[in-house]
Design a protein around this motif. Structure first.
Motif, short mmCIF file in Angstrom:
data_model
loop_
_atom_site.label_atom_id
_atom_site.label_comp_id
_atom_site.label_asym_id
_atom_site.label_seq_id
_atom_site.Cartn_x
_atom_site.Cartn_y
_atom_site.Cartn_z
N GLY A 98 0.75 -1.35 0.08
CA GLY A 98 -0.01 0.09 0.03
C GLY A 98 0.84 1.20 -0.06
O GLY A 98 2.23 1.24 -0.02
N PRO A 99 0.41 2.39 0.11
CA PRO A 99 1.00 3.39 -0.14
C PRO A 99 2.18 3.69 0.92
O PRO A 99 3.02 4.21 0.65
CB PRO A 99 0.01 4.82 0.26
N ALA A 100 1.96 3.27 2.21
CA ALA A 100 3.35 3.21 3.41
C ALA A 100 4.35 2.43 2.81
O ALA A 100 5.63 2.76 2.83
CB ALA A 100 2.55 2.71 4.59
N GLY A 154 -5.53 1.58 -1.35
CA GLY A 154 -5.63 2.97 -2.15
C GLY A 154 -5.67 2.73 -3.50
O GLY A 154 -6.01 3.82 -4.41
N SER A 157 -9.36 3.31 -5.67
CA SER A 157 -10.16 4.30 -4.68
C SER A 157 -10.34 5.47 -5.77
O SER A 157 -10.02 5.77 -6.86
CB SER A 157 -9.07 4.70 -3.68
N ASP A 158 -10.59 6.88 -4.81
CA ASP A 158 -10.86 8.18 -5.53
C ASP A 158 -9.56 8.54 -5.73
O ASP A 158 -9.26 9.40 -6.57
CB ASP A 158 -11.61 8.95 -4.94
N LYS A 160 -7.81 10.47 -3.45
CA LYS A 160 -7.67 11.88 -3.16
C LYS A 160 -6.31 11.80 -2.29
O LYS A 160 -6.01 10.94 -1.46
CB LYS A 160 -8.66 12.01 -1.92
N LEU A 223 2.98 -12.86 4.64
CA LEU A 223 3.71 -13.26 5.88
C LEU A 223 2.49 -14.07 6.86
O LEU A 223 1.74 -13.40 7.05
CB LEU A 223 3.98 -11.71 6.55
N ALA A 260 -5.81 -6.62 7.44
CA ALA A 260 -5.16 -7.83 7.40
C ALA A 260 -5.39 -8.57 8.92
O ALA A 260 -4.61 -8.48 9.76
CB ALA A 260 -3.98 -7.78 7.20
N ILE A 335 -18.48 1.04 -4.08
CA ILE A 335 -17.96 -0.25 -4.29
C ILE A 335 -18.06 -1.22 -3.35
O ILE A 335 -17.84 -0.93 -2.07
CB ILE A 335 -16.62 -0.22 -5.32
N SER A 337 -16.30 -3.33 -1.05
CA SER A 337 -14.80 -3.44 -0.76
C SER A 337 -14.34 -4.47 0.40
O SER A 337 -13.59 -4.48 1.09
CB SER A 337 -14.36 -1.95 -0.24
N ASN A 347 -17.02 1.00 0.33
CA ASN A 347 -16.37 2.32 0.38
C ASN A 347 -16.51 3.21 -1.32
O ASN A 347 -17.52 2.69 -1.89
CB ASN A 347 -14.55 1.97 0.47
N GLY A 503 -3.77 8.23 8.12
CA GLY A 503 -5.10 8.05 7.52
C GLY A 503 -5.29 8.46 6.16
O GLY A 503 -5.14 9.82 6.16
N ILE A 505 -4.18 8.12 2.00
CA ILE A 505 -2.90 7.57 0.82
C ILE A 505 -1.82 8.41 1.26
O ILE A 505 -0.61 8.00 1.80
CB ILE A 505 -3.60 7.96 -0.49
C1 LIG Z 1 -12.39 1.89 -1.92
C2 LIG Z 1 -11.23 2.70 -1.23
C3 LIG Z 1 -11.12 4.22 -1.48
C4 LIG Z 1 -10.32 4.94 -0.76
N1 LIG Z 1 -9.92 6.13 -1.04
C5 LIG Z 1 -9.33 7.04 -0.42
C6 LIG Z 1 -9.09 8.17 -1.05
O1 LIG Z 1 -9.58 8.75 -1.90
N2 LIG Z 1 -7.99 9.12 -0.49
C7 LIG Z 1 -7.30 8.35 0.71
O2 LIG Z 1 -6.55 9.32 1.19
N3 LIG Z 1 -7.66 7.31 1.21
C8 LIG Z 1 -8.44 6.54 0.59
N4 LIG Z 1 -8.82 5.27 0.92
C9 LIG Z 1 -8.04 4.73 2.20
C10 LIG Z 1 -6.38 4.41 1.89
O3 LIG Z 1 -6.52 3.39 0.59
C11 LIG Z 1 -5.79 3.94 2.92
O4 LIG Z 1 -5.69 4.83 3.99
C12 LIG Z 1 -4.11 3.59 2.56
O5 LIG Z 1 -4.38 2.62 1.54
C13 LIG Z 1 -3.58 2.97 3.72
O6 LIG Z 1 -2.16 2.62 3.28
P1 LIG Z 1 -1.33 1.53 3.88
O7 LIG Z 1 0.05 1.41 3.20
O8 LIG Z 1 -1.26 1.83 5.39
O9 LIG Z 1 -2.23 0.40 3.96
P2 LIG Z 1 -3.06 -0.43 2.77
O10 LIG Z 1 -3.10 0.45 1.38
O11 LIG Z 1 -4.30 -1.26 3.33
O12 LIG Z 1 -1.80 -1.62 2.24
C14 LIG Z 1 -1.77 -2.58 2.92
C15 LIG Z 1 -1.11 -3.73 2.22
O13 LIG Z 1 -0.59 -4.83 3.00
C16 LIG Z 1 -1.14 -6.22 2.21
N5 LIG Z 1 -0.91 -7.28 3.36
C17 LIG Z 1 -1.57 -7.17 4.52
N6 LIG Z 1 -1.31 -8.39 5.40
C18 LIG Z 1 -0.03 -8.82 4.69
C19 LIG Z 1 0.80 -10.11 4.86
N7 LIG Z 1 0.46 -10.68 6.00
N8 LIG Z 1 1.32 -10.61 4.03
C20 LIG Z 1 1.77 -9.68 3.00
N9 LIG Z 1 0.98 -8.61 2.50
C21 LIG Z 1 0.24 -8.32 3.45
C22 LIG Z 1 -2.26 -5.97 1.62
O14 LIG Z 1 -2.63 -7.10 0.85
C23 LIG Z 1 -2.14 -4.46 1.42
O15 LIG Z 1 -2.04 -4.55 0.06
C24 LIG Z 1 -9.67 4.41 0.47
C25 LIG Z 1 -9.60 2.95 0.79
C26 LIG Z 1 -10.69 2.21 -0.15
C27 LIG Z 1 -10.77 0.74 0.34
#
Ligand SMILES: Cc1cc2nc3c(=O)[nH]c(=O)nc-3n(C[C@H](O)[C@H](O)[C@H](O)COP(=O)(O)OP(=O)(O)OC[C@H]3O[C@@H](n4cnc5c(N)ncnc54)[C@H](O)[C@@H]3O)c2cc1C
Length: 526
Positions: A98-100, A154, A157-158, A160, A223, A260, A335, A337, A347, A503, A505
């Motif tokens: 994901g973005p992080a 993300g 998503s939109d 944003k 993992l 997860a 959608i 989700s 979401n 909280g 992207i």
């Molecule tokens: C439909 C939708 C629309 C959204 N729209 C927006 C928006 O417009 N703007 C915005 O700012 N935020 C939006 N969000 C929220 C945003 O997507 C999240 O805040 C952001 O993605 C969080 O980033 P992250 O990297 O922390 O985690 P995530 O993006 O959730 O990424 C975590 C990743 O870790 C992987 N993972 C988990 N467990 C394991 C494991 N055990 N082994 C290997 N891989 C693993 C998952 O598959 C996932 O790909 C939206 C979310 C959704 C679902």
């Protein structure tokens, strides 16, 4: 180079050199290299909707130009480059793309650090097929869906990129998105958004850079366990296509997102310090985008230079609970989700053009330990899961999304059939009584909140459609970490939304970058 802020620009004006020349009262040909760097819409007065902009430009005698115009917001600016740091000898494994995790791994790879990015879901092309299949058939792939897969939650998503976090890294993140395929309007829009259709390419292009710089990226790889020694991870256990293998790590970054749940459970069992965290639950609410445009822009509603309008509302109810709109998607779709069998969560998403006929937004109320009825660190996860299972039941146990008109929800009456519903929700809807979804205090807060919003935004509850459940607006847990991002297991670094430190992207990407900087500056702690 100078920057001028807070310049009022009529909607039809595009000759920015002339705009600056008028502001400075200096002839146009003395102003060079004009660049729009910020653009917001000011629609407070409906008869005078206009842009408020910032520009950079070059001009001779900068100090004199500034000194002679004390009333203008003029400052000197110099270009900023996000530095490339030096690699260490560590093998760093980042879990989650994901973005992080993506920005963390991307910056590590920029430094040619030895990095492996593992992702339980699929690469984005296959993931897109899995999601399309789910939307067509209601058949969920629990490992490759809207939450899991390349780019994380993300991607579909939109997109944003707004955040309340003030951080100089935002510029690098926006530029990286543009470098890898996002539209360059995100560099100046005050509410930048990328859109699913562009994000799909952006995340794949960023992954290719990680690989090009020597990083390894493993999809469909989860993992599943840790081997610990002296309060450190020595090896991780990963599962790929049913095969289990071990991988040595020096440092482990957990960027696993908030969905997860099996991984949360495993980490808790392994002794990672996790605590409860308040989050928010509610519905998606849908309106016609044309209605939102007219409300926000008045007679300018169909002006070609104005994009689909958004809104943001927040009210306080008599019980003290706040109700607010969140993650609004102009011109988008609601959608399904979901990522867990037997549980349903919604979401919103949109494409770059935001040209679908409906607008949607989450409408949420905060819940916390008092609602969970347990002190267990993962009690919030159980609370979410129960709501999602209830939504699944209400939808008919086939991933059809339960929907209800606002007025029916408030009056607790079923007035429509599923066939009469006109909304964007994928894959399909079932008209159901959403009063059955939440405990009564939450229903009361949401109903009162909707009525208070109607007072602020006339027509907001009229003909609007609710769908549920929106339960994953943020993480239900927080992982302990110190100022150097280390958890109680000292070579594990929890980051991003799932760890409770971001909280959305943009803030997740910032957290990922910060973690990469710490890792690149640290010597191995093994
Ligand atoms: C439909 C939708 C629309 C959204 N729209 C927006 C928006 O417009 N703007 C915005 O700012 N935020 C939006 N969000 C929220 C945003 O997507 C999240 O805040 C952001 O993605 C969080 O980033 P992250 O990297 O922390 O985690 P995530 O993006 O959730 O990424 C975590 C990743 O870790 C992987 N993972 C988990 N467990 C394991 C494991 N055990 N082994 C290997 N891989 C693993 C998952 O598959 C996932 O790909 C939206 C979310 C959704 C679902």
């Amino acid at each position: 180079m100078l920057q001028i802020n807070n310049v009022m620009v009529p909607l039809d004006t595009t000759d920015y050199q002339k705009v600056i020349s008028q502001q400075l009262n200096i002839s146009k040909n003395k102003i060079r290299d004009v660049k729009l760097v910020k653009q917001a819409v000011d629609a407070r007065r409906k008869n005078k909707v206009h842009f408020v902009c910032s520009f950079t430009f070059n001009i001779d005698n900068e100090d004199l130009v500034i000194a002679k115009r004390p009333k203008l917001q003029l400052t000197k600016v110099k270009p900023y480059n996000y530095p490339v740091l030096k690699a260490t000898d560590d093998h760093i494994v980042v879990v989650g793309s994901g973005p992080a995790g993506l920005f963390c791994a991307y910056n590590l790879a920029r430094a040619h650090q030895k990095v492996t990015l593992i992702e339980r879901g699929s690469a984005v092309d296959k993931r897109k097929n899995d999601i399309d299949h789910f939307f067509k058939t209601g058949k969920l792939n629990p490992e490759s869906n809207v939450q899991f897969g390349e780019g994380g939650a993300g991607t579909f998503s939109d997109g944003k990129l707004t955040t309340g976090v003030k951080d100089y890294r935002k510029r690098f993140i926006l530029e990286t998105f543009v470098e890898h395929g996002a539209n360059d309007d995100i560099l100046y829009s005050n509410k930048p958004h990328v859109g699913t259709d562009y994000l799909i390419n952006v995340v794949a292009n960023m992954r290719k850079i990680i690989q090009k710089n020597g990083g390894t990226v493993l999809f469909d790889t989860k993992l599943v366990d840790l081997e610990l020694e002296n309060n450190q991870v020595k090896k991780i256990i990963i599962e790929k296509n049913g095969q289990v293998e071990k991988m040595s790590v020096d440092k482990l970054v957990l960027a696993i997102g908030h969905s997860a749940r099996d991984t949360y459970e495993m980490l808790y069992q392994k002794g990672l310090e996790i605590s409860q965290k308040p989050f928010a639950v509610g519905f998606r609410i849908e309106h016609l985008q044309s209605f939102i445009n007219v409300h926000q822009y008045g007679k300018f509603a169909s002006h070609p230079r104005l994009k689909a309008a958004d809104y943001k509302l927040a009210v306080k109810t008599s019980s003290g609970r706040g109700v607010y709109t969140f993650c609004m998607c102009p011109g988008g779709q609601v959608i399904n989700s979901s990522s867990e069998e037997g549980g349903l969560v919604v979401n919103g998403m949109s494409n770059q053009a935001r040209d679908d006929k409906n607008a949607n937004s989450a409408i949420l109320v905060t819940v916390g330990p008092d609602d969970f009825d347990s002190d267990h660190p993962l009690a919030g996860v159980s609370f979410q899961r129960q709501l999602e299972q209830k939504a699944f039941e209400l939808g008919g146990q086939n991933y059809h999304v339960p929907v209800m008109r606002v007025e029916d929800y408030i009056n607790n009456t079923i007035a429509l059939t599923s066939e009469e519903v006109n909304c964007s929700v994928l894959p399909a809807v079932k008209y159901a009584n959403l009063n059955e979804l939440f405990p009564e205090p939450i229903n009361q807060a949401l109903k009162e909140g909707l009525q208070l919003m109607e007072q602020k935004f006339s027509g907001f509850t009229n003909q609007a459609m609710l769908s549920g459940v929106e339960s994953r607006s943020s993480s239900p847990v927080r992982f302990y970490r110190d100022n150097n991002y280390r958890s109680n297991i000292t070579n594990i670094y929890p980051i991003g939304e799932g760890a409770g430190y971001a909280g959305g992207i943009m803030s997740s990407a910032i957290d990922g970058l910060k973690c990469s900087e710490i890792l690149l500056k640290e010597e191995s702690c093994i």
